[in-house]
Design an enzyme around this catalytic site. Structure first.
Site, PDB file in Angstrom:
ATOM      1  CB  SER A  31      35.102  38.039  35.873  1.00 28.69           C
ATOM      2  OG  SER A  31      34.447  37.011  36.607  1.00 28.69           O
ATOM      3  CG  ASN A 117      26.988  40.026  46.020  1.00 27.98           C
ATOM      4  OD1 ASN A 117      27.445  39.738  44.648  1.00 27.98           O
ATOM      5  ND2 ASN A 117      25.910  40.785  46.141  1.00 27.98           N
ATOM      6  CG  HIS A 163      66.449  73.759  41.578  1.00 26.02           C
ATOM      7  ND1 HIS A 163      65.282  74.223  41.462  1.00 26.02           N
ATOM      8  CD2 HIS A 163      67.028  73.976  42.716  1.00 26.02           C
ATOM      9  CE1 HIS A 163      64.870  74.720  42.650  1.00 26.02           C
ATOM     10  NE2 HIS A 163      65.942  74.513  43.407  1.00 26.02           N
ATOM     11  CB  SER A 284      71.114  50.104  19.862  1.00 31.94           C
ATOM     12  OG  SER A 284      70.443  50.445  18.571  1.00 31.94           O
ATOM     13  CE  LYS A 290      72.103  54.371  22.791  1.00 30.51           C
ATOM     14  NZ  LYS A 290      71.107  54.578  22.022  1.00 30.51           N
ATOM     15  CD  GLU A 297      65.698  53.801  28.639  1.00 25.00           C
ATOM     16  OE1 GLU A 297      65.514  54.928  27.948  1.00 25.00           O
ATOM     17  OE2 GLU A 297      66.069  52.993  28.334  1.00 25.00           O
ATOM     18  CE1 TYR A 324      30.435  42.634  43.140  1.00 26.88           C
ATOM     19  CE2 TYR A 324      28.202  42.140  42.159  1.00 26.88           C
ATOM     20  CZ  TYR A 324      29.775  42.301  41.989  1.00 26.88           C
ATOM     21  OH  TYR A 324      30.385  41.596  41.053  1.00 26.88           O
ATOM     22  CD  GLN A 329      33.002  40.344  36.666  1.00 24.58           C
ATOM     23  OE1 GLN A 329      32.434  39.569  37.433  1.00 24.58           O
ATOM     24  NE2 GLN A 329      32.951  40.447  35.160  1.00 24.58           N
TER      25      GLN A 329
HETATM   26  N1  ARG Z   1      32.770  37.821  39.364  1.00 25.87           N
HETATM   27  C1  ARG Z   1      32.096  38.755  40.247  1.00 25.87           C
HETATM   28  C2  ARG Z   1      33.024  39.801  40.621  1.00 25.87           C
HETATM   29  O1  ARG Z   1      34.293  39.705  40.375  1.00 25.87           O
HETATM   30  C3  ARG Z   1      31.609  37.767  41.614  1.00 25.87           C
HETATM   31  C4  ARG Z   1      30.545  38.405  42.533  1.00 25.87           C
HETATM   32  C5  ARG Z   1      29.553  38.238  41.279  1.00 25.87           C
HETATM   33  N2  ARG Z   1      28.124  38.654  42.013  1.00 25.87           N
HETATM   34  C6  ARG Z   1      27.112  38.760  41.339  1.00 25.87           C
HETATM   35  N3  ARG Z   1      26.073  39.070  42.266  1.00 25.87           N
HETATM   36  N4  ARG Z   1      26.864  38.753  40.355  1.00 25.87           N
HETATM   37  O2  ARG Z   1      32.563  40.752  41.071  1.00 25.87           O
END
Ligand code: ARG
Length: 471
Positions: A31, A117, A163, A284, A290, A297, A324, A329
């Site tokens: 992540s 966590n 309306h 445009s 235009k 928009e 958790y 994530q």
């Molecule tokens: N990258 C994880 C998230 O955003 C962090 C927490 C990870 N915890 C775990 N037990 N693997 O949720």
């Protein structure tokens, strides 16, 4: 592959595994490309945690000092871009590796009693706190722009619509203010969302509380939270605060989209009620003439996207047992996107609003005498004709005007008198468009005084001296 190597060198876990994660599993699991931006918050929480460990006698003063100095070096590295292209799994792993580079094995001591966590739950709440502050500034700033435009638009009268049909004349200021009040409510919702995020997760451990007897009340104050979360299992799996924030964002986006829709319509050739400044109109590639209202928009389109983010967050905890799960994530892409997109949209819409010019002649030209029908019905009602009857009589008058092919106000007196004897006099006393607008002088109406009162009230609410009942 690079990432597996980094993990082999520096892993948060893996004692019980003999091999590294399969590359495709690792790509899914990572992540960092999304959560790297939590690094300032992760560092802030890390410093507080180090101090809490020291206070719990788990670190001596020397080791605490080394960790804090190490974190300063890490901060500098991250400021210099160390997160960009880093191979680590997530922001927490990245920071631990960077700290390890500076202080060696001592980096591991910082993880005593702490889990990713409770770390991510803490970081995210800190991030949301900043996001609320930034959004609130932008929402207030758009409301101020509408206020300023409205203050300039008291004299200008245009058709008010329901309306999509011309209904009654109103002041331009009044229409703009109708788009400012929703933003006032939005600020209240942002504040409520911030309030939801004021529970401290740090010290929750992975799910069951921390094995180190840290002083969570102290941590709470140190990190600026209002209270310690009462249940570690709940707080590590709770993303309500993020959903609340994105709900507030989703509604802001809808309000901005409505404003944008109305202004885009008014910028069209058919209406021509407003002219966009060059800086906020686009050309445009094909048609040289235009002038497109792209900003409005896009603002409308972002409304759809941000509601999509909200749906993601609403679905995420669906069916999850407490605590958790890695599903969570997926909270960050949606949360970050909603806030980013709004922070992109709001300043552009504010600029477009601040620089647009009303075209009073076009607004006035769109006023149709039929829009005085309600005034005539009100006039009859004031002469004790029950309103239902008055309504029917004016309906008749409208029909007569149509068959005679004359504007409502030009129906000949003799013809009007046949509908009701008071009508010739009422028709003669209708007066100007302004006079019609002035007849709606109740609080919240569009008479001059009512609009001025609204402007003053909005000003008070926006600069914080109002009663707060609007929120
Ligand atoms: N990258 C994880 C998230 O955003 C962090 C927490 C990870 N915890 C775990 N037990 N693997 O949720």
């Amino acid at each position: 592959v690079a990432s597996s190597e980094a993990q082999a060198e520096h892993r948060l876990w893996g004692g019980r595994f003999s091999g590294g994660l399969a590359p495709e599993a690792e790509r899914l699991n990572r992540s960092l490309p999304v959560d790297y931006r939590l690094w300032p918050h992760d560092l802030r929480a890390a410093r507080a945690w180090a101090r809490a460990l020291y206070r719990a006698a788990f670190l001596d003063a020397t080791r605490l000092a080394r960790i804090l100095e190490g974190l300063d070096v890490v901060e500098q590295r991250l400021t210099d871009g160390a997160a960009i292209g880093a191979p680590d799994e997530d922001v927490h792993t990245l920071i631990e590796r960077l700290l390890f580079d500076v202080v060696g094995d001592l980096a591991g001591a910082l993880n005593t009693g702490r889990s990713r966590n409770d770390q991510v739950a803490t970081d995210l709440r800190l991030w949301c706190r900043d996001a609320v502050a930034a959004l609130d500034r932008e929402v207030a700033s758009l409301a101020w722009a509408l206020h300023a435009k409205a203050a300039d638009g008291i004299e200008v009268v245009l058709p008010g619509y329901t309306h999509g049909q011309r209904a009654q004349p109103v002041r331009w200021a009044y229409v703009l203010l109708a788009h400012a009040w929703p933003l006032v409510r939005d600020r209240g919702r942002l504040a409520a969302a911030a309030h939801r995020g004021e529970e401290l997760p740090l010290g929750a451990g992975a799910l069951a509380g921390s094995g180190v007897a840290v002083d969570r009340a102290w941590l709470c104050g140190e990190l600026g939270f209002a209270r310690v979360a009462p249940n570690a299992l709940d707080v590590t799996g709770d993303r309500d605060f993020a959903t609340d924030l994105v709900f507030a964002a989703g509604l802001i986006a809808q309000h901005v989209a409505r404003l944008a829709a109305e202004l885009a319509l008014y910028a069209s050739g058919e209406f021509g009620f407003i002219r966009l400044a060059d800086g906020y109109a686009t050309g445009s590639s094909l048609m040289p003439q235009k002038r497109n209202p792209d900003i409005f928009e896009l603002a409308r389109g972002k409304g759809a996207r941000i509601v999509g983010d909200l749906i993601t967050l609403l679905q995420l905890p669906r069916g999850l047992p407490a605590g958790y799960h890695k599903d969570l994530q997926e909270d960050k892409p949606a949360l970050f996107d909603a806030v980013d997109q709004l922070l992109l949209t709001l300043p552009a819409v504010r600029g477009a609003v601040a620089t647009l010019e009303p075209v009073p002649e076009r607004m006035r030209a769109a006023l149709d005498p039929l829009m005085l029908a309600t005034d005539l019905a009100d006039g009859l009602a004031a002469r004790t004709v029950p309103f239902r009857d008055a309504h029917r009589m004016i309906g008749e008058l409208v029909r007569v005007a149509a068959t005679e092919g004359v504007p409502l106000t030009d129906v000949p007196a003799t013809v009007a008198a046949r509908v009701h004897p008071a009508l010739p006099e009422l028709l003669a006393s209708l007066g100007s468009w302004e006079a019609s607008v002035e007849r709606r002088s109740t609080v919240g109406g569009s008479s001059r005084e009512a609009v001025q009162r609204q402007l003053a009230e909005l000003e008070q609410v926006l600069d914080g001296s109002g009663t707060g009942t609007h929120m």
